[in-house]
Enzyme design. Sequence first.
Site, PDB file in Angstrom:
ATOM      1  N   CYS A  56      21.258   2.556  29.081  1.00 47.71           N
ATOM      2  CA  CYS A  56      21.632   2.261  27.696  1.00 47.71           C
ATOM      3  C   CYS A  56      21.075   3.376  26.820  1.00 47.71           C
ATOM      4  CB  CYS A  56      21.038   0.912  27.287  1.00 47.71           C
ATOM      5  SG  CYS A  56      21.380   0.521  25.574  1.00 47.71           S
TER       6      CYS A  56
ATOM      7  N   CYS B  65      27.176   2.702  20.536  1.00 42.39           N
ATOM      8  CA  CYS B  65      26.907   2.706  21.982  1.00 42.39           C
ATOM      9  C   CYS B  65      26.614   4.159  22.379  1.00 42.39           C
ATOM     10  CB  CYS B  65      28.111   2.154  22.735  1.00 42.39           C
ATOM     11  SG  CYS B  65      27.863   2.197  24.514  1.00 42.39           S
TER      12      CYS B  65
HETATM   13  N1  LIG Z   1      24.621   0.018  24.305  1.00 37.41           N
HETATM   14  C1  LIG Z   1      24.423   0.913  25.376  1.00 37.41           C
HETATM   15  C2  LIG Z   1      25.158   0.698  26.625  1.00 37.41           C
HETATM   16  C3  LIG Z   1      24.757  -0.545  27.335  1.00 37.41           C
HETATM   17  C4  LIG Z   1      25.481  -0.660  28.625  1.00 37.41           C
HETATM   18  C5  LIG Z   1      26.414  -1.761  28.770  1.00 37.41           C
HETATM   19  N2  LIG Z   1      27.058  -2.336  27.669  1.00 37.41           N
HETATM   20  C6  LIG Z   1      27.150  -1.803  30.101  1.00 37.41           C
HETATM   21  O1  LIG Z   1      27.507  -0.786  30.674  1.00 37.41           O
HETATM   22  O2  LIG Z   1      27.359  -2.916  30.573  1.00 37.41           O
HETATM   23  C7  LIG Z   1      24.231   2.347  24.954  1.00 37.41           C
HETATM   24  O3  LIG Z   1      23.800   2.594  23.832  1.00 37.41           O
HETATM   25  O4  LIG Z   1      24.445   3.256  25.741  1.00 37.41           O
END
Ligand SMILES: N[C@H](CCC[C@H](N)C(=O)O)C(=O)O
Length: 271
Positions: free
Chosen positions: A75, A210
């Site tokens: 993440c 994200c």
């Molecule tokens: N919020 C995250 C990603 C989390 C991963 C997730 N949502 C998955 O692959 O299941 C970020 O800032 O990179």
Amino acid sequence: MKVPFTKMQGAGNDFVLIDNRSLGLQLTAEQAIRICDRFRGVGAAGILLWEANSSGRADWAWTFLQSDGDTADMCGNGARCFGRFVHQCLGHNAPFTFETGAGVVAVAAAPNDEISIALPEPKDMLWNDTISLSTSTSTTVHFANTGVPHAVFFVPDVREIDVVVLGREVRNHAHYAPRGTNVNFVQVLGLNSLAIRSYERGVELETLACGTGVAAAVLIAARTHNFTSPVRVQVESGDCLEISFEDDGSNFSDVRLIGPAEIAFTGELEI
Ligand SMILES: N[C@H](CCC[C@H](N)C(=O)O)C(=O)O
């Protein structure tokens, strides 16, 4: 058992951080769901547990649980929050490494009180793939795993996209079975400048940012739109994240995500 926690956010992606170096806490999926619940718990996209590293490959390790109770390998925004949290707890800003499901991640303090993280080497990159969706039988889609899987669609205007409806369709599409994928809708604002909206697996909604999705979009844009490092990306919270990278034309290395990581409040969980 009373467990101290810190609520943090990085570009609007929010997390509950727990120093688990000596607590031996092992959260069940139900506990994680409850803590992340925005009505019954603290409310967060995920929980990050700071732990000792037993492999000898890094200084520390984390356990990352998402708001649906499942774990994920990496993440990006969470890693910056983790970096700020560890710095705060240790009382200094020295660079350090920690082990994730996707490999070792390096953390360093960056200018303007931001945090920089070195992401795992990207893998499974695929551009100009096609997928059939309910809106169109043949839609161009790109893919990169920047620690976790990301589908990337370039769109003329991110404001026009129904991120939850379309994102959910792609996330559950047979094309990405069985693990599914995160889904990013990306608008080119100019050379080396993007706007993005992301649907996240594990949260099963649009989030305000994200980090690994931002990295995936930028690396794809390097191949499809001749983007060069560094690239600025506007996320849904209104914040900007920066991605820098080395590119020899066929491989990417030293992919870094730079952005804010802030403490919102601290408290105590009853577990
Ligand atoms: N919020 C995250 C990603 C989390 C991963 C997730 N949502 C998955 O692959 O299941 C970020 O800032 O990179």
